[in-house]
Design a protein around this motif. Sequence first.
Motif, PDB file in Angstrom:
ATOM      1  N   PRO A 160       0.826  -1.213   0.000  1.00 49.57           N
ATOM      2  CA  PRO A 160       0.000   0.000   0.000  1.00 49.57           C
ATOM      3  C   PRO A 160       0.861   1.264   0.000  1.00 49.57           C
ATOM      4  N   LEU A 161       0.190   2.377  -0.238  1.00 50.99           N
ATOM      5  CA  LEU A 161       0.867   3.677  -0.221  1.00 50.99           C
ATOM      6  C   LEU A 161       1.035   4.156   1.224  1.00 50.99           C
ATOM      7  N   ARG A 162       0.083   3.800   2.043  1.00 56.72           N
ATOM      8  CA  ARG A 162       0.092   4.177   3.459  1.00 56.72           C
ATOM      9  C   ARG A 162      -0.934   3.282   4.165  1.00 56.72           C
ATOM     10  N   VAL A 163      -0.744   3.062   5.452  1.00 61.98           N
ATOM     11  CA  VAL A 163      -1.739   2.339   6.254  1.00 61.98           C
ATOM     12  C   VAL A 163      -2.183   3.270   7.378  1.00 61.98           C
ATOM     13  N   LEU A 164      -3.487   3.469   7.490  1.00 54.88           N
ATOM     14  CA  LEU A 164      -4.032   4.312   8.564  1.00 54.88           C
ATOM     15  C   LEU A 164      -4.822   3.426   9.511  1.00 54.88           C
ATOM     16  N   CYS A 165      -4.303   3.231  10.698  1.00 57.69           N
ATOM     17  CA  CYS A 165      -4.964   2.359  11.665  1.00 57.69           C
ATOM     18  C   CYS A 165      -5.554   3.201  12.796  1.00 57.69           C
ATOM     19  N   ASP A 166      -6.856   3.399  12.743  1.00 58.61           N
ATOM     20  CA  ASP A 166      -7.547   4.158  13.796  1.00 58.61           C
ATOM     21  C   ASP A 166      -7.987   3.188  14.879  1.00 58.61           C
ATOM     22  N   ILE A 167      -7.322   3.247  16.024  1.00 55.20           N
ATOM     23  CA  ILE A 167      -7.608   2.275  17.096  1.00 55.20           C
ATOM     24  C   ILE A 167      -9.003   2.465  17.690  1.00 55.20           C
ATOM     25  N   ASP A 168      -9.642   3.599  17.440  1.00 56.57           N
ATOM     26  CA  ASP A 168     -11.010   3.798  17.951  1.00 56.57           C
ATOM     27  C   ASP A 168     -11.972   2.784  17.331  1.00 56.57           C
ATOM     28  N   THR A 169     -11.639   2.308  16.119  1.00 57.24           N
ATOM     29  CA  THR A 169     -12.552   1.368  15.454  1.00 57.24           C
ATOM     30  C   THR A 169     -12.639   0.042  16.202  1.00 57.24           C
ATOM     31  N   PHE A 170     -11.652  -0.249  17.041  1.00 54.58           N
ATOM     32  CA  PHE A 170     -11.701  -1.530  17.772  1.00 54.58           C
ATOM     33  C   PHE A 170     -12.773  -1.500  18.863  1.00 54.58           C
ATOM     34  N   ASP A 171     -13.227  -0.277  19.222  1.00 54.07           N
ATOM     35  CA  ASP A 171     -14.240  -0.157  20.284  1.00 54.07           C
ATOM     36  C   ASP A 171     -15.550  -0.836  19.889  1.00 54.07           C
ATOM     37  N   THR A 172     -15.822  -0.913  18.579  1.00 51.06           N
ATOM     38  CA  THR A 172     -17.104  -1.493  18.152  1.00 51.06           C
ATOM     39  C   THR A 172     -16.976  -2.975  17.795  1.00 51.06           C
ATOM     40  N   LEU A 173     -15.775  -3.550  17.982  1.00 54.22           N
ATOM     41  CA  LEU A 173     -15.607  -4.975  17.639  1.00 54.22           C
ATOM     42  C   LEU A 173     -16.245  -5.859  18.695  1.00 54.22           C
ATOM     43  N   PRO A 174     -16.988  -6.897  18.264  1.00 55.82           N
ATOM     44  CA  PRO A 174     -17.429  -7.887  19.255  1.00 55.82           C
ATOM     45  C   PRO A 174     -16.199  -8.482  19.945  1.00 55.82           C
ATOM     46  N   GLU A 175     -16.351  -8.854  21.219  1.00 57.15           N
ATOM     47  CA  GLU A 175     -15.209  -9.314  22.014  1.00 57.15           C
ATOM     48  C   GLU A 175     -14.435 -10.445  21.330  1.00 57.15           C
ATOM     49  N   GLU A 176     -15.172 -11.403  20.748  1.00 59.16           N
ATOM     50  CA  GLU A 176     -14.439 -12.548  20.167  1.00 59.16           C
ATOM     51  C   GLU A 176     -13.669 -12.133  18.910  1.00 59.16           C
ATOM     52  N   VAL A 177     -14.108 -11.084  18.235  1.00 64.93           N
ATOM     53  CA  VAL A 177     -13.367 -10.595  17.062  1.00 64.93           C
ATOM     54  C   VAL A 177     -12.113  -9.845  17.533  1.00 64.93           C
ATOM     55  N   PHE A 178     -12.233  -9.130  18.646  1.00 65.64           N
ATOM     56  CA  PHE A 178     -11.041  -8.483  19.217  1.00 65.64           C
ATOM     57  C   PHE A 178     -10.025  -9.556  19.610  1.00 65.64           C
ATOM     58  N   ARG A 179     -10.502 -10.611  20.254  1.00 64.57           N
ATOM     59  CA  ARG A 179      -9.605 -11.702  20.682  1.00 64.57           C
ATOM     60  C   ARG A 179      -8.931 -12.376  19.497  1.00 64.57           C
TER      61      ARG A 179
END
Length: 356
Positions: free
Chosen positions: A162-181
Amino acid sequence: MSTKTIHVTCSRDYDVLIGSGLLQKAGSLIREVHAPCKVALISDSNVAPLYGRTVGDALQAAGFEPVTFVFPAGEASKTLATYGDILDFCAKERLTRTDLIVALGGGVTGDMAGFAAASYLRGVEYVQMPTTLLSAVDSSVGGKTAVDLPAGKNLAGAFKQPLRVLCDIDTFDTLPEEVFRDGCAECIKYGVLCSPRLLDIFAEGSAREHIAEVVAESVRIKAEYVAGDEFDTGIRRYLNLGHTIGHAIERTANFGLLHGHCVAIGMVAISRAGEALGITKPGTADRLIAICETNGLPVSCSYSTEELLDGALADKKRTGDTIALIIPKRLGECVTHTVPVSELGTILDLGKETSR
Ligand code: GLY
């Protein structure tokens, strides 16, 4: 919280930006590396309703002209048909070689949008915006793009950084727990490969509190392997720790179990087998089990060796009659151990809970 930047050095260098509020800044952050142009924003039916508008508005405010393509969420969409739909969309929207693709979502989105970027007009630039922990620490970095074929996962694709990767950690707040795991397992993998700090964080169960550091440390490690072996012919295979058995479990479960959960079971099994073979320091498997359990990850499955063998033999990393296994010497250091395919059943047996 300040944004962390990890630089990836390979055939084309780029930065991975990790921080809070990056969705809202996506336009200006992409503007730093690309002139205003038309942008095909590729997302799925889970992520687009959550973040599509924010990213679209940010792109527009920075002078880009976003057009959005949304496909049904899930691995079932990672097909040649959806990939073809993305290409058709880009053509219908008359994207040119100087335009841009942006992948907003998890691994399925990033892999397919990346493959579209690798092939549309023989290649256009793309930006990864991972919205799951798993895609942030693995698929969004390193340039592997792919779609599934009826014969197996990720069987068609290309290397396209890729040209750049933008990882916004706020998006993890909406992940179901098992997807975070699911993502935690890959981060623990980086710990087992070479990061005592990651292991400490996961041992105390504080990944969410340290999430920016966890992502940055994981991406830093991945970037080192990619820099050393961009096209996956040598040391990058260390990233497959836990994956030979993990993939076998995934296939046997008909992909009904999450990838990271299978990798956790695979890492534990290969550590156990390593202890039995005298490669792994005694006690390693037990410590790894404790770390996985602290983070809600499974450490065993009920499939028989015979059931797992078929799946393991289909591993893409197999070369001829041998298979290269990555085995921990101890937590924080791993070795490659190449075995004849005929010995894989024994390794699977040694990896079982009951073999101890
Ligand atoms: N996911 C393993 C790699 O990128 O090589």
